[in-house]
Scaffold this active site. Structure first.
Site, short mmCIF file in Angstrom:
data_model
loop_
_atom_site.label_atom_id
_atom_site.label_comp_id
_atom_site.label_asym_id
_atom_site.label_seq_id
_atom_site.Cartn_x
_atom_site.Cartn_y
_atom_site.Cartn_z
N GLU A 1 54.19 -99.08 93.51
CA GLU A 1 54.63 -100.26 94.28
C GLU A 1 55.08 -99.94 95.71
O GLU A 1 56.18 -100.33 96.11
CB GLU A 1 55.73 -100.99 93.49
CG GLU A 1 55.26 -101.37 92.09
CD GLU A 1 56.32 -102.09 91.25
OE1 GLU A 1 57.49 -102.12 91.67
OE2 GLU A 1 55.95 -102.61 90.19
N HIS B 1 50.04 -107.90 86.18
CA HIS B 1 51.00 -108.79 85.52
C HIS B 1 50.66 -110.21 85.97
O HIS B 1 51.06 -110.67 87.04
CB HIS B 1 52.43 -108.42 85.93
CG HIS B 1 52.85 -107.07 85.44
ND1 HIS B 1 53.02 -106.80 84.10
CD2 HIS B 1 53.10 -105.91 86.10
CE1 HIS B 1 53.38 -105.52 83.96
NE2 HIS B 1 53.42 -104.97 85.16
N ASN C 1 49.77 -97.04 92.32
CA ASN C 1 49.79 -98.19 91.40
C ASN C 1 50.60 -99.31 92.06
O ASN C 1 51.65 -99.07 92.64
CB ASN C 1 50.50 -97.71 90.11
CG ASN C 1 50.41 -98.65 88.95
OD1 ASN C 1 49.33 -99.11 88.60
ND2 ASN C 1 51.55 -98.93 88.32
N GLU D 1 48.75 -102.33 83.71
CA GLU D 1 49.92 -102.97 83.07
C GLU D 1 49.62 -104.43 82.70
O GLU D 1 50.46 -105.32 82.88
CB GLU D 1 51.14 -102.91 84.01
CG GLU D 1 51.47 -101.51 84.49
CD GLU D 1 52.73 -101.41 85.33
OE1 GLU D 1 53.53 -102.38 85.36
OE2 GLU D 1 52.92 -100.36 85.96
N ASP E 1 49.37 -107.96 81.44
CA ASP E 1 49.91 -109.00 80.57
C ASP E 1 49.66 -110.35 81.24
O ASP E 1 49.42 -110.42 82.44
CB ASP E 1 51.39 -108.79 80.17
CG ASP E 1 52.33 -108.51 81.32
OD1 ASP E 1 52.04 -108.92 82.46
OD2 ASP E 1 53.39 -107.89 81.09
C1 XIL Z 1 59.33 -102.37 83.20
C2 XIL Z 1 59.66 -102.03 81.76
O1 XIL Z 1 58.65 -102.50 80.91
C3 XIL Z 1 60.99 -102.62 81.38
O2 XIL Z 1 61.38 -102.21 80.08
C4 XIL Z 1 62.06 -102.20 82.38
O3 XIL Z 1 63.28 -102.83 82.08
C5 XIL Z 1 61.63 -102.54 83.78
O4 XIL Z 1 60.36 -101.95 84.05
N1 XIL Z 1 55.93 -102.59 86.97
C6 XIL Z 1 56.01 -101.30 86.54
C7 XIL Z 1 56.69 -100.97 85.27
O5 XIL Z 1 55.42 -100.40 87.16
O6 XIL Z 1 57.31 -99.72 85.29
C8 XIL Z 1 57.68 -102.03 84.88
O7 XIL Z 1 58.14 -101.72 83.58
C9 XIL Z 1 57.05 -103.40 84.95
C10 XIL Z 1 56.59 -103.69 86.35
#
Ligand code: XIL
Length: 449
Positions: free
Chosen positions: A157, A234, A198, A262, A264
């Site tokens: 990020e 996400h 990422n 990641e 979802d």
């Molecule tokens: C999230 C985890 O899933 C949670 O359990 C934690 O509280 C916060 O982080 N982007 C990312 C991940 O790169 O590391 C994050 O994971 C979600 C957003």
């Protein structure tokens, strides 16, 4: 009389082992997602929490996915909560589970603005000190898992939504050069790991993804070791960017791999059937975009079950973002994943393995007996275990070995010792105990998990 009765009941007990299955036995079904993906040269993965890798969660994680990403276990705040005080327990556990299940591991993540230890974020560092801390962190963590991690999300990020660099600890102290430095240090520590940058909201073609594109292009031109780009994905229901495949392709054309890291798809709760159908379409189109581009390595979901998703905590009112529901039943989104990978059925195969606990009595005398419980795994494994049962005739455990047992009334609960929590696929762990009995000593039903 007494010895005769004891002899008879002992014989009965020795044959009366109680078996409890924690996962259904295998039967004919479509291949698991990992096999469907592998047939297309892709890897499908999931984020996992180490402590949950047991029971149904462990069985699904092991059976369905070809790659694991620790959701939090490899973050700086997890591995070095106090300066020089390292805790690798959960990260080690996830790596061991992956190896036992023939899975890759995506390391996540080395340089981020979030989930850093407070000693680091509250410290006051010169640029040279900060650089030294970062180099040491990367060398230590990447070095620890050298040869065991397929890909690292080295930098996480780094951009704002408008494509400018995110300010904070790293950028403020070291300028944008921290990115090239981090990649270079990671490469030195494990030359075979694929090194990624990422980010989120970089799935479609827009200002942010273009900034990432320009960065990767420039890093490539400078000869900085950069192997891939992670698109977190996400997503919000119905909002898969129409330019996703085009975006993946333009990164691929730069000569780097792309991974959906990641995935979802969240929706406002409660979810209805129309939304779940839309979600299936969304999962399917994301995976299809990856399948369509040769350099797209694969897709990782950020938790596979709604009960294990970060979404409800982070986006109040939203949830239901993963392919399995809270009870580990597959949702339409599972079918969306499977269909994009060439699968055809609406239901996944059940986990093919099971772990079982068997209780038996090995010796009995007037007032006491010695018992044991054997925990065995086949096609599954455990990272830790707990076994419980209820005595029906007043028996009391007086002593245990190779487990910690407590008894409250008739309820007995035994957990693994520090050294025998792991039960590998094809292996077993046994613990023993002494107990008292009076009148009769029936075999209890044992629960594992
Ligand atoms: C999230 C985890 O899933 C949670 O359990 C934690 O509280 C916060 O982080 N982007 C990312 C991940 O790169 O590391 C994050 O994971 C979600 C957003």
């Amino acid at each position: 009389m007494r010895s005769l009765r004891t002899g008879l009941s002992l014989a009965a007990l020795l044959t009366g082992a109680a078996l409890v299955f924690t996962a259904p036995a295998a039967h004919a079904a479509d291949p698991p997602l990992r096999d469907l993906a592998a047939a297309r040269g892709k890897v499908v993965g999931t984020a996992v929490t180490g402590s949950k890798l047991t029971g149904t969660y462990g069985a699904i994680a092991g059976a369905q996915f070809g790659s694991l990403t620790p959701d939090n276990a490899m973050k700086w705040g997890s591995v070095e909560p106090t300066r020089g005080g390292f805790d690798w327990a959960e990260a080690d556990q996830i790596v061991a589970f992956a190896q036992a299940h023939g899975q890759q591991v995506r390391g996540h993540t080395l340089v981020w603005h979030s989930q850093n230890p407070s000693w680091l974020t509250n410290g006051s560092w010169t640029p040279a000190q900060l650089s030294g801390l970062l180099q040491n962190h990367i060398s230590t963590e990447v070095g620890r898992y050298k040869g065991e991690i397929a890909a690292w999300d080295v930098v996480n990020e780094p951009f704002n939504e408008d494509g400018t660099y995110r300010t904070g600890l790293w950028y403020d102290g070291l300028g944008s050069g921290y990115i090239a430095s981090a990649l270079t240090w990671a490469h030195a520590a494990d030359p075979n790991a694929k090194l990624y940058i990422n980010d989120y909201n970089v799935e479609g073609v827009d200002a942010k993804s273009t900034a990432l594109y320009n960065l990767v292009k420039s890093l490539k031109q400078q000869g900085v070791p950069i192997d891939g780009v992670g698109l977190q994905a996400h997503l919000i229901l119905g909002q898969v960017p129409s330019t996703l495949q085009q975006n993946i392709q333009r990164f691929a054309d730069l000569g780097v791999d792309v991974a959906i890291t990641e995935l979802d798809v969240r929706m406002a709760l409660p979810a209805d059937s129309g939304e779940l159908a839309q979600q299936a379409a969304d999962f399917k189109s994301v995976v299809a975009a990856c399948v369509a581009v040769a350099r797209c390595a694969g897709v990782t979901v950020w938790g596979f079950a709604d009960s294990d998703s970060w979404v409800p905590d982070t986006f109040p009112g939203y949830g239901a973002a993963t392919p399995y529901d809270e009870n580990y039943a597959p949702k339409p989104a599972y079918r969306g994943l499977a269909e994009a990978l060439g699968g055809s059925t609406t239901t996944p195969p059940p986990p093919t393995g099971a772990c079982t606990a068997a209780y038996s009595v090995s010796g009995q005398w007037d007032s006491g007996f010695t018992g044991q419980v054997k925990i065995s795994c086949s096609g599954a494994s455990l990272a830790s275990w707990k076994v419980s049962w209820t005595y029906g005739a007043g028996q009391r455990v007086t002593q245990a070995w190779n487990a910690t047992c407590t008894q409250s009334g008739a309820a007995v609960s035994c957990a693994n010792a520090s050294y025998n929590g792991a039960v590998p696929d094809g292996g077993s762990v046994t613990f023993g105990f002494n107990a008292s009995w009076n009148g009769s000593n029936p075999v209890p039903t044992v629960t594992l998990g």
